[in-house]
Design an enzyme around this catalytic site. Structure first.
Site, mmCIF file in Angstrom:
data_model
loop_
_atom_site.group_PDB
_atom_site.id
_atom_site.type_symbol
_atom_site.label_atom_id
_atom_site.label_comp_id
_atom_site.label_asym_id
_atom_site.label_seq_id
_atom_site.Cartn_x
_atom_site.Cartn_y
_atom_site.Cartn_z
ATOM 1 N N HIS A 1 -3.632 -5.062 0.519
ATOM 2 C CA HIS A 1 -3.035 -5.639 1.731
ATOM 3 C C HIS A 1 -3.137 -7.169 1.705
ATOM 4 C CE1 HIS A 1 -2.454 -1.915 4.058
ATOM 5 N NE2 HIS A 1 -3.435 -1.469 3.303
ATOM 6 N N CYS B 1 0.825 -1.201 0.000
ATOM 7 C CA CYS B 1 0.000 0.000 0.000
ATOM 8 C C CYS B 1 0.869 1.265 0.000
ATOM 9 C CB CYS B 1 -0.977 -0.049 1.173
ATOM 10 S SG CYS B 1 -2.427 0.956 0.864
ATOM 11 N N GLU C 1 -1.634 -9.276 3.428
ATOM 12 C CA GLU C 1 -1.530 -9.860 4.768
ATOM 13 C C GLU C 1 -2.901 -10.143 5.384
ATOM 14 O OE1 GLU C 1 -0.954 -6.724 3.969
ATOM 15 O OE2 GLU C 1 -1.336 -5.317 5.613
HETATM 16 N N1 GLN Z 1 -1.674 6.724 2.938
HETATM 17 C C1 GLN Z 1 -1.895 6.007 1.742
HETATM 18 C C2 GLN Z 1 -3.263 6.251 1.150
HETATM 19 O O1 GLN Z 1 -4.167 6.667 1.827
HETATM 20 C C3 GLN Z 1 -1.667 4.525 1.933
HETATM 21 C C4 GLN Z 1 -2.645 3.902 2.876
HETATM 22 C C5 GLN Z 1 -2.198 2.558 3.386
HETATM 23 O O2 GLN Z 1 -1.032 2.210 3.307
HETATM 24 N N2 GLN Z 1 -3.100 1.785 3.924
HETATM 25 O O3 GLN Z 1 -3.456 5.992 -0.004
#
Ligand code: GLN
Length: 543
Positions: free
Chosen positions: A514, A381, A516
């Protein structure tokens, strides 16, 4: 008829109610029952989405796009049953429903009160959206005695009265401390906690006693006598080496027998404990180890990245290796040579999800170290977004590449969808309602055939969970690819970047989702399996 098992906690918090709830769910589901696990949280937030993970642990995201309590992650990992939005409720959500109804005039002029209106709402949540489940396990957050959890306890007391004893079961988890000075186990805190529950009209049917080490029959007898329970209904939950030992440990003390007796289950099904036994056996026989360094911001509490820790652990077991996770606070090294010094000995670098500019420079340096020293790298992410920024910034003339998450920029390589302008026109994407709000839950990505990620999944189409506001800006695809990054996964409309890889690197992958969140002990995630394999190879080549 669906049967409800309620799990409350007493004496102190953090006894592992989530783990015992998951373990009981696992034992029932490995006995071929249809099971659902739910969490009732006493806090006033509508959901944990806005809470700082260093306070309340990870925010777990469900397939259907809910931000939920991290215990739902345990439920999924232990049972493989996909959690839903309707499996987590908070006091905040209950009250907001009640107040909505009040404004609509649904209460027909009556005075709106905790009993019956709030408790009715809680009961209806507990029974909502069920599909002929045999057992619904409801974990009540908080500790008995908290003001916040009173309406929940009242609601489950009422449910026992309405549904009857044969359809409800109360389990209470307490602590039996050991005093080394006098070499004794103390049952008084448990007695008091049960008394507190009794005062609320709930007599537990089973006690689970957390203890550092096994206590004798004497203490058990005392608890059973004072707490009004059968001797066999007092079960010890000894400290375990790993949480995944708990289902087998609980079973060895006859917990299912107690449950079946209570519910009058005549045909006792066979329990298949083999998967847990195999898993624990593999864990006990790990001989080698690898190190991975996670560079993040909430490094003070590994609970903030619970699923990530677990996913690395699952894939370690799959690869027969102990994975030593080292946490590094990116705010401590905002300088390339310093990060190189710190990271050059690790076997792999992982930059997980995150938010905000604070600490992002240190993460970019960590990514640079991974890129230049060819250390296996996984960016999740925010980690993927930063890996793109790091790469583009290394091109002449693009040093100012940034994300609009960090403030105004002339090179918004990462930005919110509604900010993606080309010649002042906003680029259109299928999902119009995403601008400014989070992309949450499971989305499909299409994978490119000749890519590492395709070799990993062996599928053209995957579905993974998202939780982010910003996206890779499609208008900059050319420059991103020019910097050495290949986009190997896209949203079905081809506009959203889902997966990137470096072509000049043995294992460098960034994913917008994600992975995970979907790893379980019996079904470890292919990305983590491949990442751990890469760490092993990297370590072996170095030595
Ligand atoms: N801050 C980033 C966004 O909002 C990544 C978010 C995250 O890693 N869950 O896109």
């Amino acid at each position: 008829m669906t049967k409800f098992i309620f799990i409350t906690g007493g004496v102190v918090s953090s006894l592992g109610k989530g783990i015992v709830s998951s373990s009981i769910a696992s034992l029932l589901s490995l006995s071929n029952f249809k099971v659902r696990v739910r969490k009732l949280d006493p806090y006033l937030n509508i959901d944990p989405g806005t809470m700082n993970p260093s306070q309340h642990g990870e925010v777990f995201v469900t397939d259907d796009g809910a931000e939920t309590d991290m215990d739902l992650g345990h439920y999924e990992r232990f049972t493989g049953i996909i959690a839903k939005k309707n499996d987590n409720i908070t006091t905040g959500k209950i009250y907001s429903e009640v107040l909505k109804k009040e404004r609509k005039g649904d209460y027909l002029g009556s005075t709106v009160q905790v009993i019956p209106h709030v408790t009715d709402e809680i009961k209806s949540f507990i029974k909502r959206d069920l599909k002929k489940e045999d057992y619904v396990i409801c974990e009540i957050g908080g500790t008995v005695g908290d003001i916040e959890s009173l309406p929940f306890l009242e609601a489950i007391r009422q449910l026992r009265n309405e549904l009857g004893k044969k359809a409800t079961y109360f389990i209470h988890l307490t602590l039996v401390p050991y005093l080394s000075a006098s070499n004794e186990f103390k049952t008084k805190p448990t007695q008091h906690s049960v008394k507190e529950l009794l005062g609320l009209g709930i007599q537990p049917d089973l006690l689970l006693c957390r203890t550092e080490k096994a206590f004798g029959d004497e203490a058990r007898k005392k608890i059973s006598q004072f707490c009004n329970l059968l001797f066999d209904s007092v079960i010890m939950v000894e400290n375990a080496n790993i949480i995944y030992e708990v289902p087998v440990k609980l079973n060895s003390q006859g917990i299912l027998k107690q449950l079946y007796n209570h519910f009058g289950v005549k045909k006792i099904p066979k329990l298949n404990q083999k998967p847990w036994k195999l898993f624990i056996n593999k864990f006990n026989n790990l001989k080698k180890e690898v190190d991975v360094t996670i560079v993040g911001k909430y490094t003070n509490l590994s609970e903030s990245y619970k699923s990530l820790n677990e996913a690395l652990f699952h894939s370690g077991i799959k690869n027969n290796i102990k994975v030593n996770v080292k946490w590094l606070d990116s705010r401590l090294f905002e300088d390339y040579s310093k990060s190189k010094k710190i990271l050059s000995n690790t076997n792999g670098i992982l930059v997980p999800g995150g938010f905000g500019k604070d600490g992002s420079i240190g993460k970019e340096y960590a990514i640079r170290v991974a890129r230049k020293m060819k250390i296996p790298f996984l960016g999740i992410c925010f980690g993927m977004q930063l890996s793109i920024l790091e790469s583009v910034k290394s091109l002449k003339g693009f040093e100012k590449a940034s994300s609009t998450e960090f403030g105004n920029t002339t090179l918004p390589i990462i930005s919110m969808l509604h900010e993606w302008t080309k010649d002042k026109e906003i680029l259109k994407h299928d999902k119009q309602n995403l601008g400014g709000s989070m992309r949450l839950g499971a989305y499909v990505s299409k994978l490119k055939k000749n890519s590492k990620i395709f070799q990993i999944y062996r599928k053209y189409e995957i579905k993974e969970r998202h939780r982010h506001r910003y996206e890779v800006n499609y208008n900059f695809i050319d420059i991103i690819e020019k910097s050495g990054i290949s986009v190997t996964g896209f949203s079905p409309d081809g506009k959203l970047v889902e997966i990137v890889e470096r072509i000049d690197h043995p294992w460098f992958i960034g994913v917008q989702f994600h992975p995970e969140l979907k790893s379980t002990p019996f079904n470890p995630h292919p990305i983590f399996n491949s990442f751990i394999d890469a760490l092993i190879k990297f370590k072996n080549e170095k030595n």
